[in-house]
Design a protein around this motif. Structure first.
Motif, PDB file in Angstrom:
ATOM      1  N   SER A   1      34.500  59.084 -71.603  1.00 42.36           N
ATOM      2  CA  SER A   1      35.271  59.648 -70.494  1.00 42.36           C
ATOM      3  C   SER A   1      34.442  59.661 -69.214  1.00 42.36           C
ATOM      4  N   SER A   2      35.025  60.217 -68.152  1.00 39.34           N
ATOM      5  CA  SER A   2      34.325  60.317 -66.869  1.00 39.34           C
ATOM      6  C   SER A   2      33.104  61.235 -66.978  1.00 39.34           C
ATOM      7  N   HIS A   3      33.114  62.139 -67.931  1.00 37.86           N
ATOM      8  CA  HIS A   3      31.950  62.997 -68.187  1.00 37.86           C
ATOM      9  C   HIS A   3      30.718  62.142 -68.458  1.00 37.86           C
ATOM     10  N   HIS A   4      30.888  61.130 -69.301  1.00 36.16           N
ATOM     11  CA  HIS A   4      29.756  60.270 -69.674  1.00 36.16           C
ATOM     12  C   HIS A   4      29.322  59.379 -68.511  1.00 36.16           C
ATOM     13  N   GLU A   5      30.280  58.967 -67.696  1.00 32.62           N
ATOM     14  CA  GLU A   5      29.933  58.164 -66.519  1.00 32.62           C
ATOM     15  C   GLU A   5      29.064  58.971 -65.565  1.00 32.62           C
ATOM     16  N   THR A   6      29.432  60.242 -65.358  1.00 34.10           N
ATOM     17  CA  THR A   6      28.659  61.090 -64.458  1.00 34.10           C
ATOM     18  C   THR A   6      27.288  61.407 -65.038  1.00 34.10           C
ATOM     19  N   LEU A   7      27.250  61.755 -66.325  1.00 37.74           N
ATOM     20  CA  LEU A   7      25.981  62.058 -66.996  1.00 37.74           C
ATOM     21  C   LEU A   7      25.096  60.821 -67.113  1.00 37.74           C
ATOM     22  N   GLY A   8      25.733  59.681 -67.421  1.00 36.77           N
ATOM     23  CA  GLY A   8      24.981  58.439 -67.584  1.00 36.77           C
ATOM     24  C   GLY A   8      24.657  58.088 -69.020  1.00 36.77           C
ATOM     25  N   ALA A   9      25.217  58.839 -69.995  1.00 32.81           N
ATOM     26  CA  ALA A   9      24.949  58.570 -71.412  1.00 32.81           C
ATOM     27  C   ALA A   9      26.193  58.864 -72.240  1.00 32.81           C
ATOM     28  N   PHE A  10      26.392  58.062 -73.281  1.00 37.48           N
ATOM     29  CA  PHE A  10      27.518  58.238 -74.198  1.00 37.48           C
ATOM     30  C   PHE A  10      26.998  58.222 -75.626  1.00 37.48           C
ATOM     31  N   PHE A  11      27.274  59.305 -76.353  1.00 40.42           N
ATOM     32  CA  PHE A  11      26.816  59.467 -77.732  1.00 40.42           C
ATOM     33  C   PHE A  11      27.681  58.652 -78.684  1.00 40.42           C
ATOM     34  N   LEU A  12      27.042  57.825 -79.507  1.00 37.93           N
ATOM     35  CA  LEU A  12      27.758  57.049 -80.515  1.00 37.93           C
ATOM     36  C   LEU A  12      27.756  57.756 -81.865  1.00 37.93           C
TER      37      LEU A  12
ATOM     38  N   GLN B   1      24.797  54.432 -69.647  1.00 38.65           N
ATOM     39  CA  GLN B   1      25.951  53.914 -68.918  1.00 38.65           C
ATOM     40  C   GLN B   1      25.597  53.075 -67.693  1.00 38.65           C
ATOM     41  N   GLN B   2      24.527  53.406 -67.029  1.00 38.41           N
ATOM     42  CA  GLN B   2      24.108  52.622 -65.845  1.00 38.41           C
ATOM     43  C   GLN B   2      22.630  52.242 -66.002  1.00 38.41           C
ATOM     44  N   PRO B   3      22.332  51.351 -66.933  1.00 37.39           N
ATOM     45  CA  PRO B   3      20.920  51.038 -67.224  1.00 37.39           C
ATOM     46  C   PRO B   3      20.136  50.533 -66.025  1.00 37.39           C
ATOM     47  N   ALA B   4      20.777  49.761 -65.156  1.00 37.48           N
ATOM     48  CA  ALA B   4      20.067  49.215 -64.006  1.00 37.48           C
ATOM     49  C   ALA B   4      19.690  50.297 -63.008  1.00 37.48           C
ATOM     50  N   ASN B   5      20.388  51.430 -63.073  1.00 34.84           N
ATOM     51  CA  ASN B   5      20.162  52.519 -62.128  1.00 34.84           C
ATOM     52  C   ASN B   5      19.453  53.701 -62.785  1.00 34.84           C
ATOM     53  N   SER B   6      18.998  53.516 -64.019  1.00 39.75           N
ATOM     54  CA  SER B   6      18.383  54.607 -64.767  1.00 39.75           C
ATOM     55  C   SER B   6      16.895  54.352 -64.965  1.00 39.75           C
ATOM     56  N   ARG B   7      16.140  55.414 -64.962  1.00 42.52           N
ATOM     57  CA  ARG B   7      14.684  55.354 -65.122  1.00 42.52           C
ATOM     58  C   ARG B   7      14.328  55.964 -66.475  1.00 42.52           C
ATOM     59  N   LEU B   8      13.910  55.132 -67.417  1.00 39.87           N
ATOM     60  CA  LEU B   8      13.598  55.620 -68.750  1.00 39.87           C
ATOM     61  C   LEU B   8      12.317  56.438 -68.732  1.00 39.87           C
ATOM     62  N   LEU B   9      12.366  57.613 -69.357  1.00 38.28           N
ATOM     63  CA  LEU B   9      11.215  58.501 -69.429  1.00 38.28           C
ATOM     64  C   LEU B   9      10.596  58.542 -70.818  1.00 38.28           C
TER      65      LEU B   9
ATOM     66  N   THR C   1      16.353  59.468 -66.274  1.00 42.07           N
ATOM     67  CA  THR C   1      16.915  60.072 -65.068  1.00 42.07           C
ATOM     68  C   THR C   1      17.701  58.996 -64.332  1.00 42.07           C
ATOM     69  N   LYS C   2      18.628  59.439 -63.483  1.00 39.70           N
ATOM     70  CA  LYS C   2      19.335  58.499 -62.614  1.00 39.70           C
ATOM     71  C   LYS C   2      19.731  59.220 -61.332  1.00 39.70           C
ATOM     72  N   PRO C   3      19.592  58.557 -60.186  1.00 41.56           N
ATOM     73  CA  PRO C   3      19.978  59.182 -58.922  1.00 41.56           C
ATOM     74  C   PRO C   3      21.493  59.167 -58.759  1.00 41.56           C
ATOM     75  N   VAL C   4      22.009  60.208 -58.130  1.00 39.34           N
ATOM     76  CA  VAL C   4      23.425  60.272 -57.748  1.00 39.34           C
ATOM     77  C   VAL C   4      23.461  60.810 -56.326  1.00 39.34           C
ATOM     78  N   GLY C   5      23.634  59.926 -55.355  1.00 39.70           N
ATOM     79  CA  GLY C   5      23.568  60.344 -53.967  1.00 39.70           C
ATOM     80  C   GLY C   5      22.214  60.951 -53.665  1.00 39.70           C
TER      81      GLY C   5
END
Length: 273
Positions: free
Chosen positions: A114-125, A164-172, A208-212
Motif C-alpha cells: 500500500s501507500s504506507h510502504h511507499e512512504t516508509l520505503g520497505a514492504f514486508f514479504l 521500495q526505492q533502492p536507488a534513493n535509499s542508503r543501506l546502513l 535511510t531515505k530522504p523525503v523532501g
C-alpha cells in the motif's frame, strides 16, 4: 537538519486488532522506547495505531513506530509524507514494514502492498523462524550508526523486506541470511523473493531515505515476546537445538548495539546531528 520544531516525539506502538499483542510484547517495547526518550529529555506522546496521527504530527519532529498490523491508510500516509517533506523524521522499527494480510486460495496469508510502504520505503514479504544471526554495519558515517560496532549478533526474526526505492535509499545494515529455507506453510505466501540482494545471500536490515527536507530510517530488528504474547510455533536450531521457542525473547533489545541504535535514532530525529 529538520527545521526548529518543538522537539516532541510521537510514539506509535500496538498490534491488530486494537489492543492485541499480535505476537509481540508491545508493553515491553513501548516502555523501553519511552525510557530512552526520557533519558534524552524528549517530550513524547503515545498512540496505539495511526488513526489519530493527523492530531499529533503538527509540532512533532520525530515519529517512532513499533507495530504489528497497524499501518497508515492512504490519507494518513499522505499526511506523513507531507510532514516528512517539511522536515520531519520517521524511525520505523521491526513490524512497521508489515500491515494488512489477505487470505489466499491456499488458506495462507499474503501481505498487501500500500501507500504506507511507499512512504516508509520497505514492504514486508515474510520471515523464516527466529534465529541467531550477525548484523553487519555497512555504512558508518550516518548519524544513526554513530558508535555502532562493525558487526553484532542478535536473536531475531530474519525479515525479508523489499526496498521500495533502492536507488534513493542508503543501506546502513545488512545480514548474510541467504535464501528462505522455511518449511512449507511457514510464514506468509509470496510469489518471488524480491528482498534477496543480487548476490543471493544479503538481506537489508536497515536503511535511510530522504523525503523532501526530511528523512525515513527503518530497521527490521526488534522482535520481542513474552509468555502471553508469543506466537512462534518453533525457532531455528541456532536458538534451541530442539526448536523450542523461548517463553520470553528480548535478546535484540538487550544488546548494547540495538540500544545505541535507538539512542542515535532519537538524537537524529530531534535534529541533534
Amino acid at each position: 537538519m529538520p527545521p526548529a520544531l518543538s522537539g516532541r516525539t510521537h510514539l506509535i506502538v500496538g498490534g491488530y486488532p486494537p489492543g492485541a499483542f499480535a505476537g509481540h510484547d508491545m508493553d515491553f517495547a513501548r516502555l523501553r522506547v519511552l525510557e530512552l526518550l526520557e533519558e534524552a529529555g524528549a517530550a513524547a506522546t503515545v498512540s496505539g495505531d495511526f488513526t489519530d496521527v493527523d492530531k499529533w504530527l503538527p509540532g512533532t519532529s520525530l515519529l517512532i513506530t513499533y507495530v504489528a498490523g497497524p499501518f497508515a491508510n492512504d490519507e494518513q500516509a499522505s499526511m506523513i509524507r507531507h510532514w516528512l517533506e517539511e522536515g520531519g523524521r520517521w524511525l520505523g522499527l521491526h513490524g512497521t514494514s508489515g500491515g494488512k494480510a489477505a487470505r489466499t486460495e491456499s488458506g495462507r496469508r499474503r501481505m498487501v502492498k500500500s501507500s504506507h510502504h511507499e512512504t516508509l520505503g520497505a514492504f514486508f514479504l515474510s520471515h523464516p523462524p527466529v534465529r541467531k544471526f550477525q548484523v553487519d554495519v555497512v555504512e558508518d558515517e550516518h548519524p544513526l550508526m554513530r558508535g555502532m560496532p562493525e558487526a553484532f549478533e542478535v536473536i531475531d526474526e530474519p525479515y525479508m523486506i523489499e526496498v521500495q526505492q533502492p536507488a534513493n535509499s542508503r543501506l546502513l545494515m545488512t545480514a548474510a541470511l541467504g535464501p528462505d529455507t522455511s518449511e512449507p506453510g511457514f510464514g506468509f505466501e509470496y510469489d518471488e523473493d524480491t528482498s534477496l540482494q543480487a548476490d543471493g545471500v544479503t538481506r537489508v536490515i536497515g536503511y535511510t531515505k530522504p523525503v523532501g527536507r526530511g528523512e525515513v530510517a527503518y530497521t527490521t530488528l526488534g522482535h520481542c515476546h513474552s509468555p502471553v504474547s508469543n506466537s512462534q510455533r518453533y525457532v531455528d536450531k541456532s536458538v534451541d537445538p530442539e526448536g523450542r521457542t523461548p517463553l520470553t525473547l528480548r535478546q535484540t533489545w538487550e544488546t548494547e548495539a540495538f540500544r545505541q541504535l535507538l539512542r542515535n535514532g532519537i538524537e537524529w530525529g530531534r535534529g541533534a546531528d
